[in-house]
Motif scaffolding. Structure first.
Motif, PDB file in Angstrom:
ATOM      1  N   GLN A 133       0.867  -1.077   0.006  1.00 11.57           N
ATOM      2  CA  GLN A 133       0.163  -0.029  -0.026  1.00 11.57           C
ATOM      3  C   GLN A 133       0.918   1.238  -0.051  1.00 11.57           C
ATOM      4  OE1 GLN A 133      -3.243  -0.609  -0.485  1.00 11.57           O
ATOM      5  NE2 GLN A 133      -2.342  -2.660  -0.648  1.00 11.57           N
ATOM      6  N   ALA A 134       2.005   1.146   0.598  1.00  7.32           N
ATOM      7  CA  ALA A 134       2.888   2.338   0.613  1.00  7.32           C
ATOM      8  C   ALA A 134       3.478   2.590  -0.858  1.00  7.32           C
ATOM      9  CB  ALA A 134       4.106   2.051   1.443  1.00  7.32           C
ATOM     10  N   MET A 135       3.617   1.604  -1.493  1.00  3.84           N
ATOM     11  CA  MET A 135       3.923   1.610  -3.100  1.00  3.84           C
ATOM     12  C   MET A 135       3.011   2.200  -4.005  1.00  3.84           C
ATOM     13  SD  MET A 135       7.082   0.668  -3.145  1.00  3.84           S
ATOM     14  CE  MET A 135       7.427   1.768  -1.593  1.00  3.84           C
ATOM     15  N   LEU A 136       1.653   1.903  -3.586  1.00  5.04           N
ATOM     16  CA  LEU A 136       0.514   2.174  -4.398  1.00  5.04           C
ATOM     17  C   LEU A 136       0.115   3.800  -4.192  1.00  5.04           C
ATOM     18  CD1 LEU A 136      -1.735  -0.962  -4.081  1.00  5.04           C
ATOM     19  CD2 LEU A 136      -0.744  -0.013  -6.296  1.00  5.04           C
ATOM     20  N   GLY A 137       0.519   4.471  -3.152  1.00  6.03           N
ATOM     21  CA  GLY A 137       0.292   5.672  -2.751  1.00  6.03           C
ATOM     22  C   GLY A 137      -1.085   6.174  -2.944  1.00  6.03           C
ATOM     23  N   PRO A 138      -1.607   7.042  -3.639  1.00  4.35           N
ATOM     24  CA  PRO A 138      -2.890   7.498  -3.492  1.00  4.35           C
ATOM     25  C   PRO A 138      -3.988   6.664  -3.948  1.00  4.35           C
ATOM     26  CG  PRO A 138      -1.919   8.212  -5.535  1.00  4.35           C
ATOM     27  CD  PRO A 138      -0.855   7.740  -4.964  1.00  4.35           C
ATOM     28  N   PHE A 139      -3.648   5.345  -4.624  1.00  9.46           N
ATOM     29  CA  PHE A 139      -4.721   4.462  -4.816  1.00  9.46           C
ATOM     30  C   PHE A 139      -4.653   3.276  -3.703  1.00  9.46           C
ATOM     31  CE2 PHE A 139      -2.422   5.818  -8.580  1.00  9.46           C
ATOM     32  CZ  PHE A 139      -3.546   6.223  -9.153  1.00  9.46           C
ATOM     33  N   LYS A 140      -4.006   3.437  -2.562  1.00  6.94           N
ATOM     34  CA  LYS A 140      -3.937   2.420  -1.714  1.00  6.94           C
ATOM     35  C   LYS A 140      -5.274   2.347  -0.871  1.00  6.94           C
ATOM     36  CE  LYS A 140      -2.611   5.546   2.013  1.00  6.94           C
ATOM     37  NZ  LYS A 140      -1.606   5.892   3.026  1.00  6.94           N
ATOM     38  N   ALA A 141      -5.265   1.003  -0.206  1.00  8.25           N
ATOM     39  CA  ALA A 141      -6.554   0.452   0.661  1.00  8.25           C
ATOM     40  C   ALA A 141      -5.957   0.887   1.977  1.00  8.25           C
ATOM     41  CB  ALA A 141      -6.805  -0.701   0.427  1.00  8.25           C
ATOM     42  N   SER A 142      -6.827   0.908   3.103  1.00  7.32           N
ATOM     43  CA  SER A 142      -6.670   1.151   4.332  1.00  7.32           C
ATOM     44  C   SER A 142      -7.185  -0.155   5.144  1.00  7.32           C
ATOM     45  CB  SER A 142      -7.297   2.323   5.145  1.00  7.32           C
ATOM     46  OG  SER A 142      -7.102   2.186   6.320  1.00  7.32           O
ATOM     47  N   LEU A 143      -6.534  -0.328   6.163  1.00  9.11           N
ATOM     48  CA  LEU A 143      -6.902  -1.866   6.870  1.00  9.11           C
ATOM     49  C   LEU A 143      -8.315  -1.753   7.334  1.00  9.11           C
ATOM     50  CD1 LEU A 143      -5.276  -4.308   7.519  1.00  9.11           C
ATOM     51  CD2 LEU A 143      -4.738  -3.392   9.775  1.00  9.11           C
ATOM     52  N   ASP A 144      -8.750  -0.555   7.646  1.00 10.35           N
ATOM     53  CA  ASP A 144     -10.066  -0.315   8.221  1.00 10.35           C
ATOM     54  C   ASP A 144     -11.316  -0.371   7.076  1.00 10.35           C
ATOM     55  OD1 ASP A 144      -9.660   1.945   7.457  1.00 10.35           O
ATOM     56  OD2 ASP A 144      -9.995   3.057   9.467  1.00 10.35           O
ATOM     57  N   ASP A 145     -10.872  -0.652   5.715  1.00 12.56           N
ATOM     58  CA  ASP A 145     -11.829  -0.567   4.598  1.00 12.56           C
ATOM     59  C   ASP A 145     -12.513  -1.765   4.732  1.00 12.56           C
ATOM     60  OD1 ASP A 145     -10.811   1.929   3.911  1.00 12.56           O
ATOM     61  OD2 ASP A 145      -9.669   1.182   2.315  1.00 12.56           O
ATOM     62  N   PRO A 146     -13.721  -1.814   4.202  1.00  6.84           N
ATOM     63  CA  PRO A 146     -14.589  -2.950   4.259  1.00  6.84           C
ATOM     64  C   PRO A 146     -13.840  -4.082   3.499  1.00  6.84           C
ATOM     65  CG  PRO A 146     -15.977  -1.095   3.819  1.00  6.84           C
ATOM     66  CD  PRO A 146     -14.434  -0.771   3.426  1.00  6.84           C
ATOM     67  N   GLY A 147     -13.627  -5.019   4.225  1.00  4.21           N
ATOM     68  CA  GLY A 147     -12.992  -6.470   3.641  1.00  4.21           C
ATOM     69  C   GLY A 147     -11.481  -6.486   3.549  1.00  4.21           C
ATOM     70  N   VAL A 148     -10.771  -5.468   3.986  1.00  5.11           N
ATOM     71  CA  VAL A 148      -9.394  -5.434   3.658  1.00  5.11           C
ATOM     72  C   VAL A 148      -8.738  -6.384   4.849  1.00  5.11           C
ATOM     73  CG1 VAL A 148      -7.342  -4.029   3.948  1.00  5.11           C
ATOM     74  CG2 VAL A 148      -9.274  -3.350   2.608  1.00  5.11           C
ATOM     75  N   LEU A 149      -9.093  -6.144   6.122  1.00  9.15           N
ATOM     76  CA  LEU A 149      -8.799  -6.815   7.265  1.00  9.15           C
ATOM     77  C   LEU A 149      -8.965  -8.502   6.828  1.00  9.15           C
ATOM     78  CD1 LEU A 149      -7.061  -6.997   9.947  1.00  9.15           C
ATOM     79  CD2 LEU A 149      -9.545  -6.735  11.276  1.00  9.15           C
ATOM     80  N   ARG A 150     -10.097  -8.614   6.619  1.00  9.87           N
ATOM     81  CA  ARG A 150     -10.305 -10.084   6.408  1.00  9.87           C
ATOM     82  C   ARG A 150      -9.347 -10.539   5.264  1.00  9.87           C
ATOM     83  NH1 ARG A 150     -11.838 -11.401   1.022  1.00  9.87           N
ATOM     84  NH2 ARG A 150     -13.623  -9.600   1.443  1.00  9.87           N
ATOM     85  N   ALA A 151      -9.028 -10.064   4.233  1.00  8.85           N
ATOM     86  CA  ALA A 151      -8.303 -10.323   3.267  1.00  8.85           C
ATOM     87  C   ALA A 151      -6.909 -10.462   3.631  1.00  8.85           C
ATOM     88  CB  ALA A 151      -8.165  -9.387   1.971  1.00  8.85           C
ATOM     89  N   VAL A 152      -6.386  -9.588   4.493  1.00 12.57           N
ATOM     90  CA  VAL A 152      -5.053  -9.876   5.120  1.00 12.57           C
ATOM     91  C   VAL A 152      -4.705 -11.007   6.055  1.00 12.57           C
ATOM     92  CG1 VAL A 152      -3.084  -8.515   6.367  1.00 12.57           C
ATOM     93  CG2 VAL A 152      -4.734  -7.297   4.899  1.00 12.57           C
ATOM     94  N   ILE A 153      -5.512 -11.141   6.855  1.00 13.75           N
ATOM     95  CA  ILE A 153      -5.770 -12.406   7.678  1.00 13.75           C
ATOM     96  C   ILE A 153      -5.856 -13.598   6.937  1.00 13.75           C
ATOM     97  CG2 ILE A 153      -6.950 -13.711   9.595  1.00 13.75           C
ATOM     98  CD1 ILE A 153      -7.689 -11.054  10.589  1.00 13.75           C
ATOM     99  N   GLY A 154      -6.584 -13.572   5.685  1.00 11.28           N
ATOM    100  CA  GLY A 154      -6.999 -14.577   4.722  1.00 11.28           C
ATOM    101  C   GLY A 154      -5.390 -14.838   4.045  1.00 11.28           C
ATOM    102  N   GLY A 155      -4.918 -13.874   3.707  1.00  9.77           N
ATOM    103  CA  GLY A 155      -3.463 -14.027   3.125  1.00  9.77           C
ATOM    104  C   GLY A 155      -2.563 -15.110   4.137  1.00  9.77           C
ATOM    105  N   GLY A 156      -2.434 -14.881   5.295  1.00 16.64           N
ATOM    106  CA  GLY A 156      -1.874 -15.578   6.336  1.00 16.64           C
ATOM    107  C   GLY A 156      -2.304 -17.080   6.478  1.00 16.64           C
ATOM    108  N   LEU A 157      -3.513 -17.157   6.561  1.00 10.21           N
ATOM    109  CA  LEU A 157      -4.195 -18.691   6.494  1.00 10.21           C
ATOM    110  C   LEU A 157      -4.127 -19.240   5.042  1.00 10.21           C
ATOM    111  CD1 LEU A 157      -7.542 -17.521   7.914  1.00 10.21           C
ATOM    112  CD2 LEU A 157      -5.584 -18.844   9.367  1.00 10.21           C
ATOM    113  N   TYR A 158      -3.922 -18.470   3.973  1.00  8.64           N
ATOM    114  CA  TYR A 158      -3.670 -19.250   2.965  1.00  8.64           C
ATOM    115  C   TYR A 158      -2.190 -19.893   2.631  1.00  8.64           C
ATOM    116  CZ  TYR A 158      -2.558 -19.884  -2.150  1.00  8.64           C
ATOM    117  OH  TYR A 158      -2.209 -20.339  -3.505  1.00  8.64           O
ATOM    118  N   MET A 159      -1.312 -18.991   3.165  1.00 13.74           N
ATOM    119  CA  MET A 159       0.148 -19.417   3.326  1.00 13.74           C
ATOM    120  C   MET A 159       0.215 -20.610   4.092  1.00 13.74           C
ATOM    121  SD  MET A 159       2.236 -15.776   3.293  1.00 13.74           S
ATOM    122  CE  MET A 159       3.683 -16.480   2.919  1.00 13.74           C
ATOM    123  N   THR A 160      -0.551 -20.845   5.178  1.00  8.57           N
ATOM    124  CA  THR A 160      -0.388 -21.763   6.334  1.00  8.57           C
ATOM    125  C   THR A 160      -1.078 -23.074   5.620  1.00  8.57           C
ATOM    126  OG1 THR A 160      -0.656 -20.229   8.152  1.00  8.57           O
ATOM    127  CG2 THR A 160      -1.165 -22.840   8.519  1.00  8.57           C
TER     128      THR A 160
END
Length: 256
Positions: A133-160
């Protein structure tokens, strides 16, 4: 319980004493975060050139996970080595002589490796998101946006789950070369072909990696998969359970 605790400690000692298994976890994190940053930076530069439909489908969260495709390669190697190294060295005979309860033996090995993969997966997923998100600059998402926290946690679960699936396959095949020779083409060739060819797309979307990656997506415009984020995750979990059951049956019925 005392026996299980001793076996868990033994498996932890085995994993941390083999340098290659430790390095693969670090490599998974490095590749996932590094490539995610690169693709995010390129996406920021090319955003204005995208077609209107592509801008609607732009998913800044999922883009930050662009390195996970290669990062999972290291996790697959880790999962395979954890289980099959003892077969290739012949140490499996000693291990099973010390722990004749094969269910406890396999459970302990998979439990320790899963906890490690979960820790690395979660750290990597959050790191990939924030750096991307730091690289995306003005196009970034925020962790409190709808669905974002789920997606980030899901990424860790996917790797597991990718790691655990690899362990189940390795327990069935009992050979690091054979396991990697099947898993690598499966995830990096077969799955991609089945998922992108119109005649086989409906089959490919139920493969573990394609179904599991759904949990990391926030923007679903243009996605015609018949399941949602957690539905895809559940499909992947079923693949993992099947692989573990297969590994247990083989370990139970075959000699070392």
């Amino acid at each position: 319980m005392a026996v299980a605790g001793q076996v868990l400690r033994s498996e932890w000692t085995k994993i941390k004493s083999v340098r290659s298994t430790v390095w693969t976890l670090g490599l998974a994190a490095l590749v996932t975060v590094g490539i995610g940053m690169l693709i995010s930076a390129l996406s920021r530069n090319e955003f204005d050139n995208l077609a209107p439909q592509d801008k609607i489908q732009f998913d800044p969260t999922f883009i930050s996970f662009a390195g996970m495709g290669l990062g999972q390669l290291a996790l697959i190697v880790f999962g395979v080595l954890v289980v099959s190294n003892e077969y290739s060295t012949g140490m499996i005979r000693t291990s099973l002589a010390a722990v004749p309860q094969r269910g406890i033996f396999l459970f302990s090995k998979i439990t320790i490796a899963t906890l490690l993969a979960f820790a690395i997966g979660m750290i990597t997923s959050f790191a990939a998101f924030f750096t991307g998100q730091a690289m995306l600059g003005p196009f970034k998402a925020s962790l409190d946006d709808p669905g974002v926290l789920r997606a980030v946690i899901g990424g860790g679960l996917y790797m597991t789950l990718i790691t655990v699936f690899s362990m189940g396959v390795a327990a069935m095949l009992r050979s690091p070369m054979l396991s990697l020779g099947i898993l690598m083409p499966f995830f990096f060739l077969v799955s991609a072909i089945l998922g992108n060819v119109s005649a086989t797309k409906k089959v490919g979307q139920y493969l573990p990696d394609q179904a599991g990656q759904k949990v990391m997506q926030v923007v679903t415009a243009g996605d015609d998969k018949p399941y949602g984020p957690w539905g895809g995750f559940a499909i992947m979990a079923l693949w993992v359970v099947a692989a573990l059951l297969g590994g247990y049956v083989v370990l139970k019925k075959r000699d070392a």
